[in-house]
Motif scaffolding. Structure first.
Motif, mmCIF file in Angstrom:
data_model
loop_
_atom_site.group_PDB
_atom_site.id
_atom_site.type_symbol
_atom_site.label_atom_id
_atom_site.label_comp_id
_atom_site.label_asym_id
_atom_site.label_seq_id
_atom_site.Cartn_x
_atom_site.Cartn_y
_atom_site.Cartn_z
ATOM 1 N N GLU A 1 -4.255 -20.994 24.636
ATOM 2 C CA GLU A 1 -4.543 -22.242 24.320
ATOM 3 C C GLU A 1 -6.109 -22.530 24.559
ATOM 4 O O GLU A 1 -6.893 -22.957 23.725
ATOM 5 N N ARG B 1 -8.724 -18.358 9.493
ATOM 6 C CA ARG B 1 -7.740 -17.089 9.546
ATOM 7 C C ARG B 1 -8.259 -16.231 11.007
ATOM 8 O O ARG B 1 -7.621 -15.617 11.649
ATOM 9 N N VAL C 1 -8.845 -17.595 13.942
ATOM 10 C CA VAL C 1 -8.290 -18.323 14.998
ATOM 11 C C VAL C 1 -6.670 -17.802 14.858
ATOM 12 O O VAL C 1 -6.027 -17.361 15.901
ATOM 13 N N PHE C 2 -6.176 -17.664 13.553
ATOM 14 C CA PHE C 2 -4.961 -16.941 13.474
ATOM 15 C C PHE C 2 -4.510 -15.840 13.930
ATOM 16 O O PHE C 2 -3.685 -15.587 14.778
ATOM 17 N N ARG D 1 -4.733 -15.756 18.048
ATOM 18 C CA ARG D 1 -3.707 -16.296 18.523
ATOM 19 C C ARG D 1 -2.688 -15.359 18.602
ATOM 20 O O ARG D 1 -2.085 -15.112 19.573
ATOM 21 N N LEU D 2 -2.425 -14.714 17.309
ATOM 22 C CA LEU D 2 -1.354 -13.833 17.348
ATOM 23 C C LEU D 2 -1.504 -12.616 18.132
ATOM 24 O O LEU D 2 -0.661 -12.046 19.078
ATOM 25 N N GLU E 1 -0.981 -13.513 21.806
ATOM 26 C CA GLU E 1 0.238 -13.760 22.247
ATOM 27 C C GLU E 1 0.894 -12.139 22.578
ATOM 28 O O GLU E 1 1.338 -11.998 23.661
ATOM 29 N N GLU E 2 0.627 -11.353 21.670
ATOM 30 C CA GLU E 2 1.299 -9.999 21.848
ATOM 31 C C GLU E 2 0.524 -9.258 22.909
ATOM 32 O O GLU E 2 1.287 -8.990 23.868
ATOM 33 N N LEU F 1 0.380 -5.404 14.886
ATOM 34 C CA LEU F 1 -0.355 -6.805 14.284
ATOM 35 C C LEU F 1 -1.701 -7.026 15.023
ATOM 36 O O LEU F 1 -2.644 -7.374 14.339
ATOM 37 N N ALA G 1 -4.019 -5.190 13.096
ATOM 38 C CA ALA G 1 -4.448 -5.398 11.702
ATOM 39 C C ALA G 1 -5.134 -6.831 11.672
ATOM 40 O O ALA G 1 -6.339 -6.988 10.797
ATOM 41 N N PHE G 2 -5.034 -7.369 12.694
ATOM 42 C CA PHE G 2 -5.836 -8.903 12.849
ATOM 43 C C PHE G 2 -7.071 -8.687 13.596
ATOM 44 O O PHE G 2 -7.905 -9.663 13.295
ATOM 45 N N TYR H 1 2.969 -20.039 13.113
ATOM 46 C CA TYR H 1 2.693 -19.007 13.882
ATOM 47 C C TYR H 1 3.942 -18.180 14.508
ATOM 48 O O TYR H 1 5.126 -19.082 14.444
ATOM 49 N N ILE I 1 2.395 -6.334 6.892
ATOM 50 C CA ILE I 1 2.008 -5.676 7.735
ATOM 51 C C ILE I 1 2.686 -4.647 8.308
ATOM 52 O O ILE I 1 2.803 -3.426 8.625
#
Lengths: 142, 118
Positions: free
Chosen positions: A23, A37, A39-40, A43-44, A47-48, A112, A115-116, B60, B98
């Motif tokens: 956060e 996008r 930020v998305f 965040r992902l 998290e991972e 992921l 990819a991001f 999310y 993906i």
């Protein structure tokens, strides 16, 4: 912002503590006009990356820490996540999109993140993960 | 099933169960465990055979949550039922694409589309 700003956290192997760091970094990105996008994706990836460090790296050992370093500049963010575990070899993680692995739970997190993010990198030991994201607009210019 | 801290809103349309996620983020470990338990209960405890999972609220989703969805798909298939997903926003759909899970799951745009022919 003229020069990169550094932020550091050291947290126990507890996913709730990981969420708080997540956060805090997301807030920094939002304050610095990273796109929704970006930020998305961040965040992902956080998290991972943080959950992997806690669960697979430190194996939930509460005495072990996760070290998170975030360097933020105008068009770029770099996050380094270090756990105190034995490390692993990312190339040995099975391809989760192969037909024979599609129902297996592992490997999707790394996929992921790749990819991001603009860049993801592990050190040789496999206990330090670097995530980099350039602002969406600055990537388009390249 | 315990009513406290529900993570899913359950509606029935004929013999179809529509389970809508209540959370914006399906990330946190405890949250994912609870979501998983509620999902699996629909098949294993309630014996529901036609299920639609509505993602309209979900902003999310992590790979751990994808793992629960994969297990759910397996459980429904083993029971001889059908599972469909709907209401997935573009960023979340990208996560499915993906990881190529858009090929594993039967994904429809809206609840109406998902109900058709289920």
């Amino acid at each position: 912002m003229t020069k990169p700003v550094d932020h550091q956290w050291v947290i126990p192997s507890d996913t709730a503590a990981g969420q708080e760091v997540q956060e805090s970094i997301i807030k920094l990105l939002e304050q610095n006009d990273f796109s929704d996008r970006d930020v998305f994706g961040m965040r992902l990836a956080l998290e991972e990356g943080i959950v992997n460090a806690i669960k697979h790296g430190n194996r939930m050992d509460i005495s072990k820490k996760v070290h998170v370093d975030c360097k933020l500049s105008e068009d770029h963010v770099r996050v380094v996540i270090r756990d105190e575990g034995p490390g692993f070899k990312p190339e040995e993680v099975p391809d989760p999109t192969a037909d024979e692995n599609i129902e297996r739970p592992c490997g999707r997190g790394i996929m992921l993140m790749r990819a991001f993010m603009s860049l993801i990198e592990y050190n040789d030991k496999g206990n330090v993960l670097t995530l980099e994201k350039r602002k969406e607009s600055s990537e388009v210019k390249q | 099933m315990a009513a406290a801290n529900k993570r899913l809103d359950i509606q029935e349309v004929g013999d179809v169960t529509i389970a809508s996620f209540l959370d914006k983020k399906i990330l946190d470990e405890n949250n994912i465990q609870m979501v998983g338990a509620e999902l699996f209960g629909l098949v294993e405890e309630d014996g529901r055979m036609r299920i639609i999972l509505d993602f309209t609220n979900v902003e999310y989703l992590s790979s751990a949550a994808l793992g629960k969805l994969i297990t759910m798909e397996k459980k429904v298939k083993t029971a001889g039922g059908k599972l469909r997903l709907c209401g997935i926003r573009p960023e979340i759909y990208e996560v499915f694409a993906i990881t190529k899970l858009n090929k594993l799951f039967d994904i429809k745009d809206t609840q109406e589309d998902a109900l058709r022919g289920l």
